[in-house]
Design an enzyme around this catalytic site. Structure first.
Site, short mmCIF file in Angstrom:
data_model
loop_
_atom_site.label_atom_id
_atom_site.label_comp_id
_atom_site.label_asym_id
_atom_site.label_seq_id
_atom_site.Cartn_x
_atom_site.Cartn_y
_atom_site.Cartn_z
CE1 TYR A 1 -3.62 1.49 0.74
CE2 TYR A 1 -3.10 3.41 2.15
CZ TYR A 1 -4.40 2.51 1.19
OH TYR A 1 -5.30 4.13 1.07
CE LYS B 1 -3.96 4.39 -1.73
NZ LYS B 1 -4.62 5.13 -2.90
CB ILE C 1 -10.32 9.25 5.91
CG1 ILE C 1 -9.89 10.68 5.63
CG2 ILE C 1 -11.90 9.84 5.76
CD1 ILE C 1 -9.13 11.55 6.31
#
Length: 253
Positions: free
Chosen positions: A157, A161, A190
């Site tokens: 990940y 990113k 989030i």
């Protein structure tokens, strides 16, 4: 509706939930016609219905962003539906397996990189010619705070990113004199279905996320959506190649 984007068309991938859904609703609130895309049909159709129920215009187009033919069809159908494409939020992605670097399987690695990096590149490759033909536009790519820093057990990940940030900067330079701006958002933790899945696997993760955020809470999808809209707006007309952290101060530590 406030009308900041009246007469414009916005394409959002991963529009069925979380940040993609919040951004789709926000674009519509500002008067844009929205092409809401998701690999999950039920969620994507529900997003388009919510926009219509709020008085906006939306079209759901299913697409797997890791497949070039589906992405090309998505952009073509967006233009067929609304006649133009002004903004794109390339948001679709997925979390990694949550294991140390050497425990990633090759399949996991390929899947995470395809969804989070290749998908962004495929979307831009289809969107950019359409925007250039109309004289410009604005693209926002979904990176992450983990595209600026790293955490344990997230190698694929983080790699994807970080690469999205680099891809965004390179594309911004390619089209800087063509009235086409390319930026990225880098959300911190989030409250989205992705984060909920992480917490479901590891219930102690939520407490760690709160501790990691200097503001002491998780962010909301709506807070990221506002940044996406700002980057697409004329208020950000001199902003390109930027990776904007919306992270409660996470990367400032």
């Amino acid at each position: 509706m406030a009308g900041r984007f009246e007469g414009k068309v916005a394409l959002v991938t991963g529009a069925g939930s979380g940040i993609g859904l919040a951004s789709s609703l926000a674009f519509a609130r500002e008067g844009a016609r929205v092409v809401a895309s998701d690999v999950l049909r039920d969620e994507g159709e529900a997003a388009a219905r919510r926009i219509a129920e709020a008085g906006g215009q939306a079209r759901f187009v299913p697409a797997d962003v890791t497949r070039a033919a589906e992405v090309e069809s998505l952009v073509r159908r967006a233009v067929e539906a609304f006649g133009r494409l002004d903004f794109a939020f390339n948001n679709a992605g997925m979390e990694g397996p949550g294991v140390p670097t050497h425990e990633h399987s090759e399949d996991d690695w390929d899947r995470v990189l395809a969804a989070n990096l290749k998908g962004v590149w495929l979307c831009m490759s289809a969107e950019i010619p359409v925007m250039l033909a109309r004289g410009g536009g604005a693209i926002v790519n979904a990176a992450s705070a983990l595209g600026l820093v790293a955490v344990p057990n997230a190698a694929a990940y983080c790699a994807a990113k970080h690469a999205v940030v680099g891809l965004t900067r390179a594309a911004a330079l390619d089209y800087a004199r063509s009235n086409l701006r390319v930026n990225a958002v880098c959300p911190g933790y989030i409250r989205t279905p992705m984060i909920d899945r992480v917490i479901a696997r590891d219930p102690e993760a939520e407490a760690r996320m709160h501790l990691a955020e200097p503001v002491g809470r998780l962010g909301t999808p709506e807070e990221v959506a506002e940044a996406v809209l700002w980057l697409c707006s004329d208020a950000a007309s001199f902003v390109t190649g930027h990776a904007l952290a919306i992270d409660g101060g996470l990367v400032a530590r």
